[in-house]
Structures are given as structure tokens and as C-alpha cells.
Design a protein around this motif. Sequence first.
Motif, PDB file in Angstrom:
ATOM      1  N   ALA A  31     -62.905  56.880  34.711  1.00  0.00           N
ATOM      2  CA  ALA A  31     -61.653  57.577  35.017  1.00  0.00           C
ATOM      3  C   ALA A  31     -61.884  58.685  36.029  1.00  0.00           C
ATOM      4  CB  ALA A  31     -61.043  58.135  33.734  1.00  0.00           C
ATOM      5  N   ARG A  32     -63.000  59.411  35.906  1.00  0.00           N
ATOM      6  CA  ARG A  32     -63.291  60.481  36.860  1.00  0.00           C
ATOM      7  C   ARG A  32     -63.527  59.921  38.261  1.00  0.00           C
ATOM      8  NH1 ARG A  32     -67.336  65.004  34.403  1.00  0.00           N
ATOM      9  NH2 ARG A  32     -66.835  65.988  36.389  1.00  0.00           N
ATOM     10  N   ALA A  35     -60.159  58.739  39.628  1.00  0.00           N
ATOM     11  CA  ALA A  35     -59.332  59.918  39.924  1.00  0.00           C
ATOM     12  C   ALA A  35     -59.788  60.589  41.203  1.00  0.00           C
ATOM     13  CB  ALA A  35     -59.391  60.891  38.750  1.00  0.00           C
ATOM     14  N   ASP A  39     -57.586  61.290  44.482  1.00  0.00           N
ATOM     15  CA  ASP A  39     -57.457  62.641  45.036  1.00  0.00           C
ATOM     16  C   ASP A  39     -57.963  62.697  46.469  1.00  0.00           C
ATOM     17  OD1 ASP A  39     -56.293  63.792  42.784  1.00  0.00           O
ATOM     18  OD2 ASP A  39     -58.241  64.118  41.844  1.00  0.00           O
ATOM     19  N   ALA A  90     -55.554  69.407  35.503  1.00  0.00           N
ATOM     20  CA  ALA A  90     -55.943  68.130  36.091  1.00  0.00           C
ATOM     21  C   ALA A  90     -55.299  67.979  37.467  1.00  0.00           C
ATOM     22  CB  ALA A  90     -55.508  66.975  35.195  1.00  0.00           C
ATOM     23  N   THR A  91     -56.019  67.304  38.350  1.00  0.00           N
ATOM     24  CA  THR A  91     -55.457  66.962  39.646  1.00  0.00           C
ATOM     25  C   THR A  91     -54.488  65.793  39.448  1.00  0.00           C
ATOM     26  OG1 THR A  91     -57.200  65.352  40.117  1.00  0.00           O
ATOM     27  CG2 THR A  91     -57.608  67.649  40.801  1.00  0.00           C
ATOM     28  N   GLY A  93     -54.741  62.833  40.589  1.00  0.00           N
ATOM     29  CA  GLY A  93     -55.551  61.654  40.288  1.00  0.00           C
ATOM     30  C   GLY A  93     -56.032  61.638  38.846  1.00  0.00           C
ATOM     31  N   MET A  94     -56.404  62.791  38.329  1.00  0.00           N
ATOM     32  CA  MET A  94     -56.848  62.886  36.940  1.00  0.00           C
ATOM     33  C   MET A  94     -55.688  62.648  35.981  1.00  0.00           C
ATOM     34  SD  MET A  94     -59.309  66.161  37.198  1.00  0.00           S
ATOM     35  CE  MET A  94     -60.593  66.204  38.437  1.00  0.00           C
ATOM     36  N   ARG A  95     -54.512  63.143  36.339  1.00  0.00           N
ATOM     37  CA  ARG A  95     -53.338  62.884  35.495  1.00  0.00           C
ATOM     38  C   ARG A  95     -53.019  61.401  35.479  1.00  0.00           C
ATOM     39  NH1 ARG A  95     -48.700  66.763  37.150  1.00  0.00           N
ATOM     40  NH2 ARG A  95     -47.689  65.715  35.417  1.00  0.00           N
ATOM     41  N   TRP A  96     -53.169  60.753  36.614  1.00  0.00           N
ATOM     42  CA  TRP A  96     -52.948  59.307  36.701  1.00  0.00           C
ATOM     43  C   TRP A  96     -53.925  58.561  35.786  1.00  0.00           C
ATOM     44  CZ3 TRP A  96     -56.366  56.131  40.007  1.00  0.00           C
ATOM     45  CH2 TRP A  96     -56.022  54.783  39.987  1.00  0.00           C
ATOM     46  N   GLN A  97     -55.152  59.052  35.689  1.00  0.00           N
ATOM     47  CA  GLN A  97     -56.163  58.413  34.858  1.00  0.00           C
ATOM     48  C   GLN A  97     -56.156  58.903  33.406  1.00  0.00           C
ATOM     49  OE1 GLN A  97     -58.434  55.867  35.363  1.00  0.00           O
ATOM     50  NE2 GLN A  97     -57.012  55.551  37.057  1.00  0.00           N
TER      51      GLN A  97
END
Length: 159
Positions: A31-32, A35, A39, A90-91, A93-97
Motif C-alpha cells: 500500500a505504501r 500510494a 502521490d 495521509a496523502t 495516495g495513502m488515503r486511496w490505499q
Amino acid sequence: MSESNRVAEVGLSASESWQWPKAAFEGVILARCLAFLADLLVICVLLIVASVVFGVLGILTFGLLWPGAALTPLLVLAYFTFTLGGRYSATPGMRWQGIELRAWNSNRPGYLQALLQTVLFYVTVTVGTVLVLAVPLFNERRRCLHDYLCGTVFVRSDV
């Protein structure tokens, strides 16, 4: 001295003492990575827009504002600092993941800790390259080197 005024313990033993559910770290490495790629795409768009803006301003001011384009890398620093230290930790991308950044004691990080996380990420990636991705394979919480240095951990948002 009241409970709220006590200073938190520091060090590896303190950061490992907080009890997280096992499900909080499932799939965090992948996930990281995904993400970060998302990002990176957002950052590229921001940098292109900033370059166009500074190009136009440079032309309109006969070159006086072209040196301002050297500030565009600060967009990357601001992007990560304000999103990691913000409301969702969270960025995009992190929220998406479905992951978020937390301090070792499960609190949301502030802007200063988010800035430290961002700077240490880029320093460790520059120095250690692939080794940055090897460190989480050998610990239960899937923490990278810069996570240890900042006292942070990435967890699933839904846990």
C-alpha cells in the motif's frame, strides 16, 4: 504532576511498547509503494503547473521571476508535510490505499513530525536506495528506517 503533563518515554523500547492489532499492518508495504506512485503523479502535475506559472511570470517580468522556479521543489516538501500532518494523517495516495501515518503511541503526527518524516524519507532513500524497502521486511510493524528515526508507523485506516 498530572497524567497529561508527563513526558512520554523515548527510544526503541517505548516505540515498541504500544499495542497495535495485528491487522493494522497487513499489506502496508504494498500500500505504501502504490500510494507513493499515486502521490508522485500528483506531484508531477503540481510541478508542471508551477513551472508553467513561473515561466509565464518570467516572461511577463522580463526574466525577473524566473529564479522563483527554483522554489518549486519546496512544493514536494509542502505537499507531504501538510497532508501527513493534516486532518487525515495521509496523502491522497495513502488515503486511496487506506493507510495513515501515526506516532508510535497511536496519536496523529503534527506538522513538525510530518516535516521530519518527509525529510528523513528523502535522505534515507537517497543514501540507502533499495535498502529502505528491505527494512520493513524484517520487523513486525513494517516500519522503514525513517519511521524508526521519527517515531512513526503506518497503519491501515480501517483498523
